[in-house]
Design an enzyme around this catalytic site. Structure first.
Site, PDB file in Angstrom:
ATOM      1  N   ASN A   9      38.889  41.354  42.769  1.00 42.44           N
ATOM      2  CA  ASN A   9      37.954  40.633  43.436  1.00 42.44           C
ATOM      3  C   ASN A   9      38.479  39.300  43.783  1.00 42.44           C
ATOM      4  O   ASN A   9      38.671  38.515  42.911  1.00 42.44           O
ATOM      5  CB  ASN A   9      36.591  40.730  42.607  1.00 42.44           C
ATOM      6  CG  ASN A   9      35.595  39.430  42.903  1.00 42.44           C
ATOM      7  OD1 ASN A   9      35.494  39.134  44.199  1.00 42.44           O
ATOM      8  ND2 ASN A   9      34.854  39.063  41.995  1.00 42.44           N
ATOM      9  N   TRP A  10      38.660  39.013  45.021  1.00 44.95           N
ATOM     10  CA  TRP A  10      39.334  37.964  45.584  1.00 44.95           C
ATOM     11  C   TRP A  10      38.364  36.704  45.449  1.00 44.95           C
ATOM     12  O   TRP A  10      38.866  35.678  45.621  1.00 44.95           O
ATOM     13  CB  TRP A  10      40.083  38.213  46.931  1.00 44.95           C
ATOM     14  CG  TRP A  10      41.371  38.701  46.787  1.00 44.95           C
ATOM     15  CD1 TRP A  10      41.867  39.555  45.787  1.00 44.95           C
ATOM     16  CD2 TRP A  10      42.123  39.210  47.989  1.00 44.95           C
ATOM     17  NE1 TRP A  10      42.900  40.113  46.113  1.00 44.95           N
ATOM     18  CE2 TRP A  10      42.871  40.031  47.417  1.00 44.95           C
ATOM     19  CE3 TRP A  10      41.869  38.882  49.729  1.00 44.95           C
ATOM     20  CZ2 TRP A  10      43.837  40.732  48.388  1.00 44.95           C
ATOM     21  CZ3 TRP A  10      42.864  39.687  50.291  1.00 44.95           C
ATOM     22  CH2 TRP A  10      43.941  40.479  49.757  1.00 44.95           C
ATOM     23  N   LYS A  11      37.090  36.821  45.718  1.00 46.05           N
ATOM     24  CA  LYS A  11      36.119  35.884  45.523  1.00 46.05           C
ATOM     25  C   LYS A  11      36.436  35.011  46.978  1.00 46.05           C
ATOM     26  O   LYS A  11      36.847  35.583  47.899  1.00 46.05           O
ATOM     27  CB  LYS A  11      36.336  34.959  44.291  1.00 46.05           C
ATOM     28  CG  LYS A  11      36.309  35.860  43.244  1.00 46.05           C
ATOM     29  CD  LYS A  11      36.194  35.063  42.008  1.00 46.05           C
ATOM     30  CE  LYS A  11      35.938  35.959  40.646  1.00 46.05           C
ATOM     31  NZ  LYS A  11      35.597  35.289  39.534  1.00 46.05           N
ATOM     32  N   HIS A  97      27.498  40.519  41.148  1.00 49.44           N
ATOM     33  CA  HIS A  97      28.543  39.685  40.422  1.00 49.44           C
ATOM     34  C   HIS A  97      27.871  38.464  40.043  1.00 49.44           C
ATOM     35  O   HIS A  97      26.913  38.022  40.426  1.00 49.44           O
ATOM     36  CB  HIS A  97      29.819  39.227  41.452  1.00 49.44           C
ATOM     37  CG  HIS A  97      30.799  38.780  40.535  1.00 49.44           C
ATOM     38  ND1 HIS A  97      30.874  37.388  40.219  1.00 49.44           N
ATOM     39  CD2 HIS A  97      31.882  39.133  40.198  1.00 49.44           C
ATOM     40  CE1 HIS A  97      31.723  37.056  39.465  1.00 49.44           C
ATOM     41  NE2 HIS A  97      32.703  38.331  39.448  1.00 49.44           N
ATOM     42  N   GLU A  99      28.632  35.531  39.685  1.00 48.50           N
ATOM     43  CA  GLU A  99      28.548  34.286  40.402  1.00 48.50           C
ATOM     44  C   GLU A  99      27.503  34.577  41.632  1.00 48.50           C
ATOM     45  O   GLU A  99      26.861  33.535  41.975  1.00 48.50           O
ATOM     46  CB  GLU A  99      29.921  33.991  41.196  1.00 48.50           C
ATOM     47  CG  GLU A  99      30.900  33.675  40.311  1.00 48.50           C
ATOM     48  CD  GLU A  99      32.463  34.035  40.616  1.00 48.50           C
ATOM     49  OE1 GLU A  99      32.613  34.437  41.680  1.00 48.50           O
ATOM     50  OE2 GLU A  99      32.960  33.766  39.357  1.00 48.50           O
ATOM     51  N   GLU A 169      30.817  42.445  32.709  1.00 45.90           N
ATOM     52  CA  GLU A 169      31.808  41.369  32.833  1.00 45.90           C
ATOM     53  C   GLU A 169      30.947  40.284  32.189  1.00 45.90           C
ATOM     54  O   GLU A 169      29.839  39.627  32.469  1.00 45.90           O
ATOM     55  CB  GLU A 169      31.769  41.050  34.234  1.00 45.90           C
ATOM     56  CG  GLU A 169      32.652  41.771  35.086  1.00 45.90           C
ATOM     57  CD  GLU A 169      33.180  40.974  36.084  1.00 45.90           C
ATOM     58  OE1 GLU A 169      34.391  40.994  36.560  1.00 45.90           O
ATOM     59  OE2 GLU A 169      32.596  40.573  37.120  1.00 45.90           O
ATOM     60  N   GLY A 175      37.287  33.985  34.368  1.00 47.60           N
ATOM     61  CA  GLY A 175      37.944  32.717  34.798  1.00 47.60           C
ATOM     62  C   GLY A 175      38.134  31.803  33.740  1.00 47.60           C
ATOM     63  O   GLY A 175      38.582  30.551  34.085  1.00 47.60           O
ATOM     64  N   SER A 215      38.954  37.643  32.874  1.00 49.29           N
ATOM     65  CA  SER A 215      40.362  37.127  32.444  1.00 49.29           C
ATOM     66  C   SER A 215      41.319  38.246  32.323  1.00 49.29           C
ATOM     67  O   SER A 215      42.158  38.506  31.328  1.00 49.29           O
ATOM     68  CB  SER A 215      40.116  36.216  31.311  1.00 49.29           C
ATOM     69  OG  SER A 215      39.260  35.094  31.720  1.00 49.29           O
ATOM     70  N   GLY A 236      39.830  39.223  38.682  1.00 46.76           N
ATOM     71  CA  GLY A 236      39.691  37.936  39.588  1.00 46.76           C
ATOM     72  C   GLY A 236      41.063  37.492  39.671  1.00 46.76           C
ATOM     73  O   GLY A 236      41.936  37.911  40.775  1.00 46.76           O
ATOM     74  N   GLY A 237      41.112  36.471  39.014  1.00 46.41           N
ATOM     75  CA  GLY A 237      42.407  35.573  39.267  1.00 46.41           C
ATOM     76  C   GLY A 237      43.804  36.504  39.451  1.00 46.41           C
ATOM     77  O   GLY A 237      44.694  36.101  40.095  1.00 46.41           O
TER      78      GLY A 237
HETATM   79  P1  PGA Z   1      38.611  36.810  36.354  1.00 44.93           P
HETATM   80  O1  PGA Z   1      37.515  37.169  37.133  1.00 44.93           O
HETATM   81  O2  PGA Z   1      39.494  37.741  36.238  1.00 44.93           O
HETATM   82  O3  PGA Z   1      39.403  35.530  37.154  1.00 44.93           O
HETATM   83  O4  PGA Z   1      38.027  36.363  34.953  1.00 44.93           O
HETATM   84  C1  PGA Z   1      36.850  38.404  37.126  1.00 44.93           C
HETATM   85  C2  PGA Z   1      35.706  38.406  37.814  1.00 44.93           C
HETATM   86  O5  PGA Z   1      34.931  37.665  38.265  1.00 44.93           O
HETATM   87  O6  PGA Z   1      35.339  39.606  38.510  1.00 44.93           O
END
Ligand code: PGA
Length: 253
Positions: A9-11, A97, A99, A169, A175, A215, A236-237
């Site tokens: 997930n690149w956001k 998600h 967010e 999640e 993050g 993470s 994510g990251g």
């Molecule tokens: P992260 O994000 O791996 O950077 O913690 C995961 C996500 O939000 O899907």
């Protein structure tokens, strides 16, 4: 047997040009069979990623979107429909998600409409659930997850649910560099499957794939994949780097 599935997930990261070079580099890595990889770029980079994936013809690398509206078309300024992302080459779409829930007003009700619309359009939802730090501290994790699954997956066909992906999640792990423990992920996966079994029966709950997200990196993916009932990760990251993401995919088998 459920095929493991690792999604990036690149956001809100990467232009179309950056997405294109990521994909080229990712496809040059050793991606084994027996695991599915999904790349979820921003809408503006879907075509650029697909332009690399299509000629590569890899049966286990897919395109996904990060969100969509549930209506097929109309006066919804700024929104994107299921058929639009499908036409752009998406097989998957992330729904709800944390967010989106926290910053953009996504509710269990809108998440439910999106899950239904995605399935109707032939897309596989990656349906996100997870508790906040405060909910966890108050001992509410199980209740929160149960509510999100019960409301978010209400009214779907059992057969469709069996093809879905649910991403557990925990909000505090996203993050933060502070991943949940593999045992936490295992317990959440078992809880999610238990709720789905009650709603749709054993076949749906056993077909459904459950990812862990928060993470995830090349160093900790193995611990999650070793747990019964954890079928992959939403990354994510670490999914922004083609070499790191390829390593996570390879270790996710
Ligand atoms: P992260 O994000 O791996 O950077 O913690 C995961 C996500 O939000 O899907």
């Amino acid at each position: 047997m459920r095929t493991p599935i690792i999604a990036a997930n690149w956001k809100m990261n990467k232009t179309a040009a950056e997405a294109s070079s990521f994909t080229r580099e990712f496809l040059a890595q050793d991606i084994p069979s027996g695991v599915e990889a999904v790349i979820c770029p921003p809408f503006t980079a879907l075509e650029a990623v697909m332009a690399q994936l299509r000629p590569a013809g890899r049966a286990n690398v897919f395109l996904g979107a990060q969100d969509m509206h549930w209506e097929p078309k109309g006066a919804f300024t700024g929104e994107i429909s299921p058929s639009m992302i499908g036409a752009a080459g998406c097989s998957f779409v992330i729904v709800a998600h944390s967010e989106r829930r926290r910053l953009f007003g996504e509710t269990d009700e809108t998440a439910n409409k999106k899950a239904a619309a995605a399935l109707a359009a032939g897309l596989t939802p990656i349906f996100c659930v997870g508790e906040t730090a405060e909910e966890r501290d108050r001992g509410l994790t199980a209740r929160v997850l149960e509510g999100q699954v019960r409301n978010g997956l209400a009214g779907l066909a059992a057969e469709a649910v069996s093809r879905m992906v649910v991403a557990y999640e925990p909000v505090w792990a996203i993050g933060s560099g502070r991943a949940a423990s593999p045992a936490d992920a295992r317990d959440a996966a078992a809880l999610i499957r238990g709720v789905v079994a009650g709603m749709y029966g054993d076949a749906a709950s056993l077909g459904l794939r459950v990812q862990y997200g928060g993470s995830v990196d090349p160093a900790n993916i193995g611990g999650f994949m070793a747990e019964d009932g954890v079928d992959g990760a939403l990354v994510g990251g670490a999914g922004l780097d083609p070499v790191k993401f390829a390593r996570i995919v390879a270790l996710g088998r």
